[in-house]
Design a protein around this motif. Structure first.
Motif, short mmCIF file in Angstrom:
data_model
loop_
_atom_site.label_atom_id
_atom_site.label_comp_id
_atom_site.label_asym_id
_atom_site.label_seq_id
_atom_site.Cartn_x
_atom_site.Cartn_y
_atom_site.Cartn_z
N ILE A 360 0.85 -1.20 0.00
CA ILE A 360 0.00 0.00 0.00
C ILE A 360 0.88 1.25 0.00
O ILE A 360 0.63 2.22 -0.74
CB ILE A 360 -0.93 -0.02 1.22
CG1 ILE A 360 -1.93 -1.17 1.11
CG2 ILE A 360 -1.66 1.31 1.38
CD1 ILE A 360 -2.69 -1.46 2.40
N THR A 361 1.92 1.26 0.82
CA THR A 361 2.82 2.41 0.88
C THR A 361 3.50 2.63 -0.47
O THR A 361 3.64 3.77 -0.93
CB THR A 361 3.87 2.20 1.98
OG1 THR A 361 3.21 1.90 3.20
CG2 THR A 361 4.72 3.45 2.16
N ASP A 362 3.94 1.55 -1.12
CA ASP A 362 4.57 1.67 -2.44
C ASP A 362 3.64 2.35 -3.43
O ASP A 362 4.05 3.23 -4.20
CB ASP A 362 4.97 0.28 -2.96
CG ASP A 362 6.14 -0.31 -2.20
OD1 ASP A 362 6.84 0.46 -1.51
OD2 ASP A 362 6.37 -1.52 -2.30
N ILE A 363 2.38 1.94 -3.43
CA ILE A 363 1.42 2.50 -4.39
C ILE A 363 1.22 4.00 -4.14
O ILE A 363 1.26 4.81 -5.08
CB ILE A 363 0.08 1.74 -4.28
CG1 ILE A 363 0.25 0.31 -4.79
CG2 ILE A 363 -1.01 2.47 -5.07
CD1 ILE A 363 -0.96 -0.57 -4.51
N LEU A 364 1.04 4.38 -2.88
CA LEU A 364 0.77 5.79 -2.58
C LEU A 364 1.99 6.67 -2.85
O LEU A 364 1.86 7.77 -3.41
CB LEU A 364 0.31 5.93 -1.12
CG LEU A 364 -0.97 5.18 -0.73
CD1 LEU A 364 -1.33 5.46 0.72
CD2 LEU A 364 -2.12 5.56 -1.65
N VAL A 365 3.18 6.21 -2.46
CA VAL A 365 4.39 7.01 -2.69
C VAL A 365 4.71 7.08 -4.17
O VAL A 365 5.10 8.14 -4.69
CB VAL A 365 5.57 6.41 -1.89
CG1 VAL A 365 6.86 7.14 -2.23
CG2 VAL A 365 5.30 6.52 -0.39
N ASP A 366 4.55 5.96 -4.89
CA ASP A 366 4.81 5.94 -6.33
C ASP A 366 3.90 6.92 -7.06
O ASP A 366 4.35 7.67 -7.94
CB ASP A 366 4.62 4.53 -6.85
CG ASP A 366 4.92 4.42 -8.34
OD1 ASP A 366 5.97 4.93 -8.78
OD2 ASP A 366 4.10 3.83 -9.07
N ASN A 367 2.61 6.94 -6.69
CA ASN A 367 1.67 7.88 -7.31
C ASN A 367 2.10 9.33 -7.03
O ASN A 367 2.04 10.19 -7.92
CB ASN A 367 0.26 7.65 -6.78
CG ASN A 367 -0.48 6.62 -7.59
OD1 ASN A 367 0.08 6.01 -8.49
ND2 ASN A 367 -1.75 6.40 -7.27
N ALA A 424 3.64 7.15 -16.71
CA ALA A 424 2.27 7.15 -16.21
C ALA A 424 1.86 5.74 -15.79
O ALA A 424 2.30 4.75 -16.37
CB ALA A 424 1.32 7.68 -17.27
N GLY A 425 0.99 5.65 -14.79
CA GLY A 425 0.59 4.34 -14.27
C GLY A 425 -0.50 3.69 -15.11
O GLY A 425 -0.90 4.21 -16.17
N THR A 426 -0.95 2.56 -14.62
CA THR A 426 -1.97 1.80 -15.35
C THR A 426 -3.38 2.14 -14.89
O THR A 426 -4.34 1.66 -15.50
CB THR A 426 -1.73 0.30 -15.12
OG1 THR A 426 -1.83 0.02 -13.72
CG2 THR A 426 -0.35 -0.11 -15.62
N GLY A 427 -3.51 2.89 -13.82
CA GLY A 427 -4.84 3.19 -13.29
C GLY A 427 -5.37 2.11 -12.39
O GLY A 427 -6.57 2.09 -12.07
N LEU A 428 -4.51 1.18 -11.96
CA LEU A 428 -4.94 0.10 -11.09
C LEU A 428 -4.37 0.20 -9.68
O LEU A 428 -4.82 -0.52 -8.78
CB LEU A 428 -4.54 -1.26 -11.68
CG LEU A 428 -5.23 -1.66 -12.99
CD1 LEU A 428 -4.64 -2.96 -13.51
CD2 LEU A 428 -6.73 -1.80 -12.79
N GLY A 429 -3.38 1.08 -9.47
CA GLY A 429 -2.69 1.13 -8.19
C GLY A 429 -3.61 1.44 -7.03
O GLY A 429 -3.63 0.71 -6.01
N LEU A 430 -4.40 2.50 -7.13
CA LEU A 430 -5.28 2.87 -6.03
C LEU A 430 -6.39 1.84 -5.81
O LEU A 430 -6.82 1.62 -4.67
CB LEU A 430 -5.89 4.26 -6.29
CG LEU A 430 -4.90 5.43 -6.28
CD1 LEU A 430 -5.62 6.74 -6.56
CD2 LEU A 430 -4.16 5.51 -4.94
N ALA A 431 -6.84 1.20 -6.90
CA ALA A 431 -7.84 0.14 -6.75
C ALA A 431 -7.26 -1.03 -5.97
O ALA A 431 -7.94 -1.64 -5.12
CB ALA A 431 -8.33 -0.32 -8.12
N ILE A 432 -5.98 -1.35 -6.21
CA ILE A 432 -5.33 -2.43 -5.48
C ILE A 432 -5.22 -2.05 -4.00
O ILE A 432 -5.52 -2.85 -3.10
CB ILE A 432 -3.94 -2.72 -6.07
CG1 ILE A 432 -4.07 -3.27 -7.49
CG2 ILE A 432 -3.16 -3.70 -5.20
CD1 ILE A 432 -2.76 -3.39 -8.23
#
Length: 470
Positions: A360-367, A424-432
């Motif tokens: 979860i931390t990886d997704i939020l920091v990466d975004n 740019a991301g895939t648009g799935l990070g926050l959903a994960i």
């Protein structure tokens, strides 16, 4: 539900038994009291008749002897007087001059009968006074007063009440057993159906609900089993399609990358731009496949945790945040951003695993690094809010509008201000991240930062017994 149904049935049983037992208790007490009154009234009639005969003949020896024998036999005193209140016989220590006796004698000489009122009870003690005139018609020839003991009558009432209460208790026990059996018969199929619905809602294979209980519940269970098989098959096919597609595409993509890399040395300089675009799209496709697999795994895990007990999970939020800060700080520096850590003054624990929290931390920091832009200030913070542990990632980038915040966790959604430099991301990070948090009973909160930017809060329950946890 079973407890509530049983409580309602037991309340009905108590009311029904009380509605039967209370009137019966009152009736038995009233009936025994009436027996006492009738018996003593008959005795008074006999003595009144003897006194009337004595007044006619002038011989009071018969009434006096009978009164003494009565007191010796029953232990109840008597007073018999003539019309001038002169005592004919006084037994058991009761005297015509006693105030209570005198009052009753006056009433009897006025041709008034005095019988006690009010029903006896098991706790009744002492005696009751009876008075009756002697004579015929309106002619009064004397008066009789009797003091009757209520001890025997009260004991009889006690025995009768005990029998009634014992019967009521047996009826209540029998009704309770029947109520529990009926409740189990009705509620057990509903509980099995509830568990099966919970598993189905979580995306897990539901239990086959055994048909039982009333006919309506049996039909419902059969219909649910049929529906569950259909829904489960459809969900499994969808999950397998995503997983199989992702896995099956890896080998062709790996082979395609090898061929593209092999062509690189044979391409003219004018094709470098095209080659770079191809490799960038390959990277993006590989990232997309990884994210799809991660999302499928997160959804499956969230479903499992919905119907199973995952409360034994425990991790140190501050330690995970510190480790991820060390990992991402060089990445942020290369992107021209600055990542800082604001740790809590004390250790913060969360009811999840280290791996889940790190992901979860990886997704939020990466975004934040991707979309805040060069020169951005990004902060990573650990706090507690009562029963909750909170990991907050805040940036001072362009942020998201109100409508964009509502769509941010939608699959494959990306802001119109996304970067087009291949990062740019895939648009799935926050959903994960949202699925991982939901599985642990947490939530993902996105809100604007002040004066600008975006604040993402990963809220996770704290384990039981830790600080403010229940």
């Amino acid at each position: 539900m079973r407890t509530r149904v049983q409580a309602a049935l037991l309340l009905f049983v108590v009311i029904a038994v009380a509605a039967f037992a209370v009137p019966l208790l009152l009736f038995t007490a009233s009936d025994r009291t009436q027996q006492l009154v009738l018996a003593r009234s008959a005795d008074l009639d006999r003595f009144a008749s003897l006194m009337d005969q004595a007044a006619s003949t002038g011989d009071t020896s018969a009434v006096a002897a009978e009164a003494r024998r009565y007191t010796q036999l029953y232990g109840e005193p008597l007073v018999v007087t003539d019309t001038r209140r002169n005592p004919v016989v006084q037994t058991g220590g009761m005297r015509a001059a006693d105030p209570d006796v005198a009052r009753l004698l006056d009433a009897a000489l006025r041709n008034q009968t005095a019988h006690p009122t009010g029903a006896l009870r098991p706790w009744s003690r002492g005696s009751r006074m009876f008075a009756e005139p002697a004579g015929t018609g309106t002619r009064v020839s004397g008066a009789v007063v009797l003091r009757a003991s209520v001890g025997t009558a009260a004991q009889d009432i006690t025995r009768r009440w005990a029998a009634v209460l014992a019967g009521a208790a047996l009826v209540a026990v029998a009704c309770t057993v029947l109520a529990r059996a009926a409740t189990r018969w009705v509620v057990s199929p509903l509980r099995r159906l509830d568990r099966a619905v919970g598993r189905l809602a979580a995306g897990l294979p539901p239990e086959q609900t055994r048909a039982g209980g009333p006919p309506e519940l049996r039909r419902l269970a059969i219909g649910f089993n049929r529906m569950a098989r259909t829904v489960t098959a459809a969900l499994e096919q969808q999950r397998r399609l995503v997983a199989d597609t992702s896995h099956q595409m890896r080998n062709p993509m790996a082979a395609l990358r090898l061929r593209v890399d092999a062509l690189h040395t044979h391409l003219p300089a004018s094709a470098s731009r095209t080659y770079t675009g191809v490799t960038t799209e390959l990277d993006r496709l590989e990232t997309l496949l990884d994210d799809m697999l991660a999302l499928a795994a997160a959804e499956h895990r969230a479903g499992e945790l919905t119907v199973t007990d995952g409360s034994d999970a425990l991790c140190d939020l501050t330690a995970v945040a510190a480790a991820q800060h060390r990992l991402w700080e060089p990445v942020a520096h290369r992107a021209g951003a600055r990542l800082t850590l604001r740790a809590a003054p004390a250790r913060v624990t969360a009811a999840c695993t280290d791996r889940e929290l790190a992901q979860i931390t990886d997704i939020l920091v990466d975004n934040a690094i991707k979309y805040a832009g060069p020169g951005a200030e990004i902060s990573l913070r650990c706090t507690t809010e009562g029963r909750l542990a909170v990991l907050t990632v805040t940036d001072d980038g362009p942020g998201l509008g109100t409508e964009e915040l509502a769509l941010a966790t939608t699959r494959f959604w990306r802001s119109g201000r996304q970067r087009h430099d291949g990062t740019a991301g895939t648009g799935l990070g926050l959903a994960i991240a949202e699925q991982l948090l939901a599985g642990r009973g947490g939530r993902l909160e996105l809100e604007p930062a002040r004066p600008r930017g975006l604040r993402a809060r990963a809220v996770v329950p704290r384990p039981p017994g830790d600080g403010g946890a229940p």
